[in-house]
Write a protein that holds these residues in place. Sequence first.
Motif, PDB file in Angstrom:
ATOM      1  N   ALA A 100      31.132 -17.389  23.297  1.00 33.43           N
ATOM      2  CA  ALA A 100      30.518 -17.116  22.001  1.00 33.43           C
ATOM      3  C   ALA A 100      31.303 -16.053  21.268  1.00 33.43           C
ATOM      4  CB  ALA A 100      29.076 -16.657  22.195  1.00 33.43           C
ATOM      5  N   SER A 101      31.264 -16.139  19.953  1.00 34.77           N
ATOM      6  CA  SER A 101      31.857 -15.088  19.140  1.00 34.77           C
ATOM      7  C   SER A 101      30.896 -13.909  19.093  1.00 34.77           C
ATOM      8  CB  SER A 101      32.129 -15.597  17.723  1.00 34.77           C
ATOM      9  OG  SER A 101      30.905 -15.853  17.072  1.00 34.77           O
ATOM     10  N   GLU A 102      31.420 -12.773  18.747  1.00 34.32           N
ATOM     11  CA  GLU A 102      30.600 -11.565  18.700  1.00 34.32           C
ATOM     12  C   GLU A 102      29.417 -11.731  17.747  1.00 34.32           C
ATOM     13  OE1 GLU A 102      31.399  -6.766  18.785  1.00 34.32           O
ATOM     14  OE2 GLU A 102      33.057  -8.123  18.369  1.00 34.32           O
ATOM     15  N   SER A 103      29.623 -12.462  16.657  1.00 32.31           N
ATOM     16  CA  SER A 103      28.554 -12.654  15.676  1.00 32.31           C
ATOM     17  C   SER A 103      27.421 -13.539  16.204  1.00 32.31           C
ATOM     18  CB  SER A 103      29.117 -13.245  14.386  1.00 32.31           C
ATOM     19  OG  SER A 103      29.676 -14.518  14.630  1.00 32.31           O
ATOM     20  N   GLU A 104      27.665 -14.357  17.214  1.00 35.56           N
ATOM     21  CA  GLU A 104      26.646 -15.245  17.778  1.00 35.56           C
ATOM     22  C   GLU A 104      25.807 -14.579  18.868  1.00 35.56           C
ATOM     23  OE1 GLU A 104      28.364 -19.609  18.150  1.00 35.56           O
ATOM     24  OE2 GLU A 104      29.801 -18.115  18.911  1.00 35.56           O
ATOM     25  N   LEU A 105      26.254 -13.465  19.387  1.00 37.17           N
ATOM     26  CA  LEU A 105      25.641 -12.895  20.588  1.00 37.17           C
ATOM     27  C   LEU A 105      24.194 -12.466  20.392  1.00 37.17           C
ATOM     28  CD1 LEU A 105      28.707 -10.955  21.996  1.00 37.17           C
ATOM     29  CD2 LEU A 105      27.750 -13.124  22.797  1.00 37.17           C
ATOM     30  N   GLY A 106      23.860 -11.910  19.239  1.00 37.05           N
ATOM     31  CA  GLY A 106      22.486 -11.492  18.978  1.00 37.05           C
ATOM     32  C   GLY A 106      21.519 -12.657  19.050  1.00 37.05           C
ATOM     33  N   SER A 107      21.888 -13.773  18.460  1.00 31.14           N
ATOM     34  CA  SER A 107      21.000 -14.938  18.484  1.00 31.14           C
ATOM     35  C   SER A 107      20.898 -15.518  19.890  1.00 31.14           C
ATOM     36  CB  SER A 107      21.466 -16.004  17.489  1.00 31.14           C
ATOM     37  OG  SER A 107      22.729 -16.501  17.835  1.00 31.14           O
ATOM     38  N   ILE A 108      21.954 -15.415  20.681  1.00 31.33           N
ATOM     39  CA  ILE A 108      21.900 -15.898  22.066  1.00 31.33           C
ATOM     40  C   ILE A 108      20.922 -15.054  22.872  1.00 31.33           C
ATOM     41  CG2 ILE A 108      23.217 -16.139  24.207  1.00 31.33           C
ATOM     42  CD1 ILE A 108      25.627 -16.938  22.434  1.00 31.33           C
ATOM     43  N   ILE A 109      20.995 -13.741  22.728  1.00 30.16           N
ATOM     44  CA  ILE A 109      20.074 -12.849  23.445  1.00 30.16           C
ATOM     45  C   ILE A 109      18.632 -13.155  23.034  1.00 30.16           C
ATOM     46  CG2 ILE A 109      19.382 -10.439  23.807  1.00 30.16           C
ATOM     47  CD1 ILE A 109      21.997 -11.216  25.168  1.00 30.16           C
ATOM     48  N   ASP A 110      18.409 -13.379  21.738  1.00 29.38           N
ATOM     49  CA  ASP A 110      17.066 -13.734  21.268  1.00 29.38           C
ATOM     50  C   ASP A 110      16.606 -15.037  21.902  1.00 29.38           C
ATOM     51  OD1 ASP A 110      16.972 -11.499  19.647  1.00 29.38           O
ATOM     52  OD2 ASP A 110      17.481 -12.586  17.807  1.00 29.38           O
ATOM     53  N   ARG A 111      17.477 -16.041  21.932  1.00 32.10           N
ATOM     54  CA  ARG A 111      17.125 -17.342  22.497  1.00 32.10           C
ATOM     55  C   ARG A 111      16.795 -17.236  23.983  1.00 32.10           C
ATOM     56  NH1 ARG A 111      20.613 -20.835  24.862  1.00 32.10           N
ATOM     57  NH2 ARG A 111      22.416 -19.960  23.808  1.00 32.10           N
ATOM     58  N   LEU A 112      17.521 -16.372  24.688  1.00 36.81           N
ATOM     59  CA  LEU A 112      17.285 -16.193  26.121  1.00 36.81           C
ATOM     60  C   LEU A 112      16.015 -15.387  26.406  1.00 36.81           C
ATOM     61  CD1 LEU A 112      20.951 -15.548  27.332  1.00 36.81           C
ATOM     62  CD2 LEU A 112      19.600 -17.642  27.610  1.00 36.81           C
ATOM     63  N   GLY A 113      15.508 -14.654  25.406  1.00 37.92           N
ATOM     64  CA  GLY A 113      14.246 -13.938  25.552  1.00 37.92           C
ATOM     65  C   GLY A 113      14.328 -12.619  26.296  1.00 37.92           C
TER      66      GLY A 113
END
Length: 145
Positions: A100-113
């Motif tokens: 993932a790009s750095e800009s995608e990481l926040g949404s990934i953490i949110d998705r993972l809960g």
Amino acid sequence: MATISSESIEFENDGIIDSLTLSMAPSLFHENLKREISSAERENRELALLSLSLKLEKFPSLARAQAELIALAFGLKQSLRGGDFFSRVSDSGFWVLLRASESELGSIIDRLGFEGRGDLAVELVVRRNDSYDEWINRIDLIHFR
């Protein structure tokens, strides 16, 4: 609340699978990580490692901490995208390779809960131009502090 020692949590593998969480063994994770770094360099892709570590003092018993490790592994298996992979690298936690790009990481953490969990330390380390050894040293300092 009882104090749980990390030495009391099962951390064994057969070189392929962790016996408690059925996640990838650390040696296999590191082999895959080296291949992924090479591939990302050729394709000019970004990579990040997510460090997840249970705060053992937040759990009332060894059984509850072990159950949470199993639940985390199950959740990761269900939620990660193709190409992402993880391993239990310590008694109390995992490393997750994210394509993932750095800009995608926040949404990934949110998705993972994982955001806002008081019983879990969550840290991200973006690779940038680090070599394998440099990147592992940086994540080691964070995960094993």
